[in-house]
Every structure is written in C-alpha cells, then in structure tokens.
Design a protein around this motif. Structure first.
Motif, mmCIF file in Angstrom:
data_model
loop_
_atom_site.group_PDB
_atom_site.id
_atom_site.type_symbol
_atom_site.label_atom_id
_atom_site.label_comp_id
_atom_site.label_asym_id
_atom_site.label_seq_id
_atom_site.Cartn_x
_atom_site.Cartn_y
_atom_site.Cartn_z
ATOM 1 N N GLN A 249 63.834 -21.559 -5.528
ATOM 2 C CA GLN A 249 62.451 -21.911 -5.860
ATOM 3 C C GLN A 249 61.542 -21.758 -4.639
ATOM 4 N N ASN A 250 62.013 -22.196 -3.469
ATOM 5 C CA ASN A 250 61.209 -22.076 -2.242
ATOM 6 C C ASN A 250 60.945 -20.625 -1.889
ATOM 7 N N CYS A 251 61.972 -19.818 -2.002
ATOM 8 C CA CYS A 251 61.821 -18.401 -1.666
ATOM 9 C C CYS A 251 60.847 -17.721 -2.628
ATOM 10 N N TYR A 252 60.961 -18.074 -3.905
ATOM 11 C CA TYR A 252 60.066 -17.481 -4.904
ATOM 12 C C TYR A 252 58.620 -17.893 -4.648
ATOM 13 N N ALA A 253 58.409 -19.146 -4.270
ATOM 14 C CA ALA A 253 57.054 -19.646 -4.040
ATOM 15 C C ALA A 253 56.424 -19.065 -2.787
ATOM 16 N N GLN A 254 57.232 -18.759 -1.776
ATOM 17 C CA GLN A 254 56.694 -18.392 -0.463
ATOM 18 C C GLN A 254 56.726 -16.902 -0.151
ATOM 19 N N ASP A 255 57.496 -16.125 -0.896
ATOM 20 C CA ASP A 255 57.705 -14.728 -0.498
ATOM 21 C C ASP A 255 57.352 -13.789 -1.646
ATOM 22 N N ALA A 256 56.264 -13.032 -1.487
ATOM 23 C CA ALA A 256 55.817 -12.107 -2.529
ATOM 24 C C ALA A 256 56.831 -10.999 -2.767
ATOM 25 N N ALA A 273 48.546 -10.497 -8.444
ATOM 26 C CA ALA A 273 48.034 -11.016 -7.169
ATOM 27 C C ALA A 273 46.900 -12.008 -7.398
ATOM 28 N N VAL A 274 46.087 -11.776 -8.477
ATOM 29 C CA VAL A 274 44.968 -12.676 -8.782
ATOM 30 C C VAL A 274 45.026 -13.043 -10.253
ATOM 31 N N ASP A 275 44.379 -14.165 -10.585
ATOM 32 C CA ASP A 275 44.367 -14.573 -11.986
ATOM 33 C C ASP A 275 43.200 -13.926 -12.712
ATOM 34 N N THR A 276 42.936 -14.339 -13.952
ATOM 35 C CA THR A 276 41.893 -13.728 -14.783
ATOM 36 C C THR A 276 40.493 -13.969 -14.228
ATOM 37 N N GLU A 277 40.346 -14.985 -13.356
ATOM 38 C CA GLU A 277 39.039 -15.283 -12.772
ATOM 39 C C GLU A 277 38.873 -14.648 -11.393
ATOM 40 N N GLY A 278 39.829 -13.822 -11.015
ATOM 41 C CA GLY A 278 39.738 -13.153 -9.722
ATOM 42 C C GLY A 278 40.202 -13.991 -8.557
ATOM 43 N N LYS A 279 40.723 -15.186 -8.838
ATOM 44 C CA LYS A 279 41.233 -16.036 -7.773
ATOM 45 C C LYS A 279 42.715 -15.741 -7.537
ATOM 46 N N ARG A 280 43.181 -16.146 -6.359
ATOM 47 C CA ARG A 280 44.598 -15.942 -6.024
ATOM 48 C C ARG A 280 45.465 -16.665 -7.052
ATOM 49 N N ALA A 281 46.379 -15.937 -7.645
ATOM 50 C CA ALA A 281 47.201 -16.498 -8.721
ATOM 51 C C ALA A 281 48.111 -17.605 -8.197
ATOM 52 N N LYS A 282 48.187 -18.684 -8.957
ATOM 53 C CA LYS A 282 49.071 -19.778 -8.596
ATOM 54 C C LYS A 282 50.501 -19.416 -8.973
ATOM 55 N N VAL A 283 51.409 -19.634 -8.041
ATOM 56 C CA VAL A 283 52.807 -19.255 -8.270
ATOM 57 C C VAL A 283 53.491 -20.336 -9.100
ATOM 58 N N PRO A 284 54.024 -19.978 -10.263
ATOM 59 C CA PRO A 284 54.744 -20.963 -11.084
ATOM 60 C C PRO A 284 56.171 -21.152 -10.557
ATOM 61 N N LYS A 285 56.922 -21.959 -11.284
ATOM 62 C CA LYS A 285 58.325 -22.100 -10.921
ATOM 63 C C LYS A 285 59.056 -20.776 -11.143
ATOM 64 N N ALA A 286 60.095 -20.571 -10.340
ATOM 65 C CA ALA A 286 60.852 -19.323 -10.434
ATOM 66 C C ALA A 286 61.560 -19.233 -11.781
ATOM 67 N N PRO A 287 61.625 -18.031 -12.375
ATOM 68 C CA PRO A 287 62.309 -17.870 -13.664
ATOM 69 C C PRO A 287 63.811 -18.104 -13.514
ATOM 70 N N LEU A 288 64.387 -18.776 -14.494
ATOM 71 C CA LEU A 288 65.815 -19.101 -14.455
ATOM 72 C C LEU A 288 66.601 -18.327 -15.506
ATOM 73 N N ASP A 289 66.067 -17.194 -15.924
ATOM 74 C CA ASP A 289 66.753 -16.354 -16.911
ATOM 75 C C ASP A 289 68.131 -15.955 -16.386
#
Length: 654
Positions: A249-256, A273-289
């Motif tokens: 989770q830490n690696c996913y949150a910190q490393d693009a 890289a950005v969300d629908t409003e042009g702001k920096r996209a917030k990183v969700p929890k890492a996928p656990l598939d």
C-alpha cells in the motif's frame, strides 16, 4: 533374542573387522584421496547421465554449458593434507563398534558405511541412496571424530534438514556416545546438531545484533528458540501478510512508476495524473486483485506474489539490490513484474528495519558479504563451530547456502584453522527446486568446494545398499527416473528379502478419489490387516501420500483413528517409511515458467532451465514416494502421465 546362527555371524563379522580393519571400500577411498586428479572438463559426455548402470563419479549429462563461472569458488579451501588418522584410532573404533553391535546399540556397518565412518579426506561427498542407513552411519562418523580423532565438539556441527530431523539425530547421537562413555549432554547435542537456519541464527546473534525474524511472526513462543528450515513451512501467517500488504500500500501510494506497473499487471486502465477537475488525482488504496504469474498454480495478491518470487531469487543467489530487469531475457509482463517487485522490496525492507525485523535470506546475504569482505566484523570464536561440517540432505542445498558455506570456510582457512566438509545426499531425492534448491550443486560439488594440491577433488563414496525396500519397489522407483536429464548414475542393491504377497508398484488407473473414497478407505483398511499378519513388519503399517493436503484431509476424515495409518504430503514424508505406501496423486507435467527460466539463466548456477529442472523434479518426487514403501506400493491415479505413465508401460511389459 538373536538366533544362534545370527549371533555367530555377528561375532564372526566383528572379529574379522577387528583383525582386518582396512576393508576394500576403505582402501578404495584411501587410494582416491592419495591419487593426483585431472582438471575437470567443462562438459560431461552426452548421454552418460541416462544410463542405469553405476559409473565413475561425476559422469553426468549436461543439457547446456554453464552460463558463467562467477559463482564458483576462486581457490581451494581444503587440504592439502589428509586428516590425521592413525591405525590405532581405526582399530579402537572398530573394536568399540563391535561391542556396540553385540550390545544391540547399533547394527553392524557394511564396508561402504565403514568407508564413510573412517574417511580421511578433508572434503567428502557421499551419495546415500534411499534406505541406505545414512543416519546411523553419520552418527558413527561423528563418534569417530569426537571419541577417536579427538576433535573438539565445539568445532563440529552436523546440519540436518528440519528441527524434527535434528531431534532424531540428537537422540541417536546421545545414545551412541553414551555407550562410548563420552561426556556429552542434551545441551551439547542441541549446539552440535542444527538446521542451516539455526546455525546461521547463532552467528547472526553475534554479528547482526540478534535480529528478530520475519519468518517467526505469529509463531508460538516455544518454537522461536530454534530456527527451523522455512522449506518445511506453509502459507504466510496473518502478521506476515499485514507487513507485506502495508509495504504494498505504501509503495502504491508513493511511487507513480509502481502504480503503472501494477495496473499493467492487473489489466487495469492507467492511473490518471489529474482528476476530472484538473486537480492532482488522489491515490486510492492499492488494488488487491488476484494475479497469476505464468507458471504458478494459483492467483494471489501481488504482494504475496512478490514475496514468493523474491524469496526464490534470493535463494538462487541473486541480490535484489543489484538486479536490473533489463538484464533478464523475458516478456513485457515478466519485466513489469520484476520492475514492480524491486520497487516493492525497498519499501518492504524499510518496514522490516523500522520494526527491528530481518528475513532469513537477508541475514544469509549480510553474513556472506561480511565474511567475504574480510570477516573483521565476525569474531573468530563465532566461526569455530563451522570448522568441521557434516551436512545431511545436501541435494536440497541452494546457491545462497553455497555462497554462505564458501564464505565461512574461506574465512576459517584464512585464519589458519583446520576445516573439513562431509556432504551427504542423494540427487535422486532432490524435491525442493521450486524453492530454489538444486541437485546440480551436489553433482558439481568440486566446482564450489575444491581442495588443494592432490586433494583438489573431493573423495566420492556411495551408500548403495537399500536396507528398507524389497527389490521390486526399488526397481520401480528407479524406473521413473529414466527421464531425468541430469543425474548421478547409480544402482541400489536390495538387502531386504521378499515374503509371499510382496510386490512393487501396483497402479490403479482411472481412479477418482472424491467419487470412490469409500473404496480407497476399504483398501487402506485391508492393507493394515495384511501388515498385522506379516512377520517382522515395519513399525509403521501404512503411509498415505499425496502432493497436496486436500485429498489427505478427505481420506483422514473417513478413516478409523485406531488404524495404524499416517498421512503426509510427499515432501513431508521424506525420511519416513512404512510397510505399505499408498500414493494418491496425478503426475501432471509442470507448467512452463518464463520468469524463473530467465532468473535461472541469469544466476549462472544451473545447466538446466527451470522448466527442465521442474520436469525432472516431478519424477524425483515420484521416486521419493515409491521408496517410502517397504514391501508394497499402491498408486491411485486418474490418468497415467509422467511417472505413472512410465509405471503403466513398465507393468504392461512384464
């Protein structure tokens, strides 16, 4: 009580041993140690490994030349002189052994066992076949070293595979040393007989600051006092999974870059890289598939997949901090996986460090590096127990352990200490390649553990007499090995006579365990009844064996608990035996594993590809299963393939 004839034979053999101590096998070993040796050629003759006849040691078939010479030893460690053994020591040992035989403490050693017990070469390799009595012989070798050669017990270590096998050896050693009236207590036995990881752990206490171990998280406190072999362990425990998941989770949150690799592996759209409003996209929890790497049996979360493959990579001698994905010959998927793994591993090791934890593999690496750098950080007395090593199950050694042993004995040699190494194993019973072990390291032993001068090559001894199984069981076991590409040729000799009703492998094809479980349970009960009527039956009546736990659990749930039946996976059953072995399994060919093929080639330790190694291992696993049986083997399978196909053809040709 012994019969008059048998007692007379034992007395006569003891007398002959005392008056004619230098047996043929012993003299042969002496001659081999004294002869000058030729430089080994780069390749063995093609086809030599596939013959069933015993040939000169080292006659093995190579599927391809070694990738690179880097992992080999740089100079001789052992010799140049033989170990100091005089005729009086030999005579005293033989006389005391004869007395122990008369007292019923041990069985009389054979000539080939005496060659191992009395050997003088400082580096010896022993091919000990299934049921060859290697444990008793190993104990007697230790007794000879301690009681007659005068070696300090603080400078001798026996390495066995698991804590369970160590406990058995300690019990035997204490019993026999007690007969010799040698002062040796349970605490000394515990220090003398260890697993590799236990021996490493003692050294790590002094050199690495007594770390806590990742592999022992969630273990009961009573089991943490002595490190066991992780090859014998099962799935990750909850505390281990939590640490791995947190690092993921830490690696996913910190490393693009890591997120990019993860999305590529899981077939997810690229992370924006950005969300629908042009702001920096917030990183969700890492996928656990679940992710299934080609060659693996089941899908698993990526953090578990990283842990499994990282452990394999370290085991085959690779340093993750030095590995580059671009150096591997693999597909885009495997390259994404390696790139992601290397990023993840940095976060995982940081998390371990923050909690004062270390993995076994990291400890082996750090100790090896410290010793290779001159060993100034390693106290001289800390290495003393490694001076004289006797290593059992050497065929299941890994490149990482080879590097560790090289560093230890190189350091001791540079200190001017006397060192010796006796490696006991059987490449035919090597079944842990999926965890990084390889019988190739045993067969090419002299490459990694060379001696000096005329002792450049190790002494090679064979324990070929099988005291466990009848002839048909032995021959059926050997037959399944015909397809193994890379092996030491040898032929076992049966010692146990047959009785009416004995047989080799009886194959039951088209058998679905789930659908016909009552029929199988009835057969197990019938075999127990047969063993009850048998003269001199083995103390274990029936062993039920499978590669997987699932069918064993189903069978055990239907068995009367009073029946003398034990059920084990084949891996856990190595070293065990029973009058009747019942195997419940299919021999499906292993899947191809592109990533591990690339890692194998990159390591430089192997002639085989990983795929070929696993194909060979599936046949060796069948051999191990068959040779657990003393007088009968039954194999229930749905479809004849691999080893069972060999047995089906063999049965049809009789």
């Amino acid at each position: 009580m012994l019969s008059t004839v048998k007692r007379y034979k034992l007395l006569l053999s003891g007398a002959l041993a005392r008056y004619f101590p230098r047996t043929t096998a012993y003299l042969r070993a002496e001659r081999e140690a004294a002869q000058p040796v030729k430089k080994p050629s780069g390749r063995a003759k093609k086809g030599s490994a596939r013959t069933g006849k015993a040939k000169a040691s080292g006659s093995v078939k190579a599927s391809k030349p070694r990738a690179k010479p880097g992992p080999a030893a740089d100079s001789g460690f052992y010799g140049p002189s033989l170990l100091a053994v005089d005729p009086q020591q030999v005579s005293a040992m033989r006389e005391r052994v004869a007395q122990a035989v008369d007292a019923g403490v041990i069985s009389a050693p054979s000539d080939e066992q005496w060659a191992m017990i009395l050997g003088r070469h400082p580096v010896t390799r022993i091919f000990a076949g299934a049921g060859s009595g290697k444990s008793t012989t190993l104990v007697l070798r230790v007794v000879f070293m301690l009681c007659h050669m005068g070696i300090d017990p603080g400078r001798l270590t026996i390495i066995s595979f698991t804590n369970a096998s160590c406990a058995q050896l300690r019990e035997q050693l204490l019993k026999v040393l007690g007969f010799w009236q040698y002062p040796f207590d349970a605490n000394q036995a515990k220090q003398c007989v260890r697993t590799f990881h236990s021996a490493m752990g003692v050294l790590a206490k002094q050199v690495l600051g007594n770390p806590s171990w990742f592999e022992q998280l969630d273990e009961p406190a009573t089991s943490k006092s002595e490190l066991d072999n992780p090859l014998a362990s099962g799935r990750l425990r909850p505390a281990q999974q939590r640490l791995l998941k947190q690092a993921y989770q830490n690696c996913y949150a910190q490393d693009a870059d890591f997120r990019e690799h993860v999305h590529a592996l899981l077939g997810l759209p690229p992370f924006p890289a950005v969300d629908t409003e042009g702001k920096r996209a917030k990183v969700p929890k890492a996928p656990l598939d679940g992710f299934k790497l080609a060659g693996e049996l089941t899908p698993m979360p990526l953090f578990e997949a990283f842990h499994v493959q990282a452990g394999f990579m370290e085991s085959i001698g690779l340093r993750l901090d030095q590995l580059k994905a671009s150096a591997l010959s693999c597909s885009a998927v495997e390259r994404h996986f390696i790139e992601a793994l290397l990023l993840f591993w940095k976060h995982f090791e940081s998390g371990l460090h923050a909690q004062g934890l270390m993995t076994f593999n990291a400890a082996f690496q750090r100790l090896t590096q410290s010793l290779s750098d001159g060993g100034k950080a390693v106290p001289t007395d800390a290495l003393a127990p490694f001076s004289h090593l006797l290593i059992d199950e050497f065929q299941d050694i890994s490149p990482q352990i080879v590097q560790f042993l090289q560093a230890v004995h190189r350091a001791l040699g540079q200190q001017g200490q006397a060192i010796s190494l006796m490696a006991i194993g059987d490449d035919w019973q090597s079944i842990y390649g999926w965890r990084g072990s390889s019988p190739e390291l045993f067969m090419e032993f002299d490459t990694y553990f060379p001696g000096k001068g005329r002792l450049k090559k190790s002494a090679v001894l064979m324990l070929q007499t099988n005291y466990r199984s009848i002839e048909p069981v032995i021959r059926d076991g050997e037959a399944v090995l015909d397809g193994v590409e890379f092996k030491q040729p040898k032929a076992s000799k049966a010692s146990k006579p047959m009785q009416p009703g004995d047989h080799g492998v009886v194959l039951k094809q088209n058998f679905d365990v789930k659908a016909r479980l009552p029929e199988l349970v009835a057969e197990i009960k019938a075999q127990c009844e047969h063993v009850a009527t048998r003269n001199l039956a083995d103390r274990n009546a029936v062993l039920v064996l499978s590669r997987r736990n699932e069918p064993l659990q189903a069978i055990q749930s239907q068995l009367d608990k009073q029946l003398p039946v034990k059920a084990y996976t084949i891996h856990r059953a190595k070293g065990l035996q029973a009058e009747v072995a019942i195997i419940v399994d299919d021999c499906a060919p292993p899947e191809k594993h592109p990533l591990r093929n690339a890692l194998y080639a990159h390591s430089g330790f192997f002639r085989n590809s990983y795929d070929q190694a696993m194909q060979d291992e599936s046949l060796r696993l069948a051999y191990v299963a068959i040779t657990r049986g003393v007088s009968r083997v039954l194999w229930f399978t749905r479809k004849a393939q691999g080893a069972t196909q060999v047995l089906a053809r063999r049965a049809g040709g009789r």
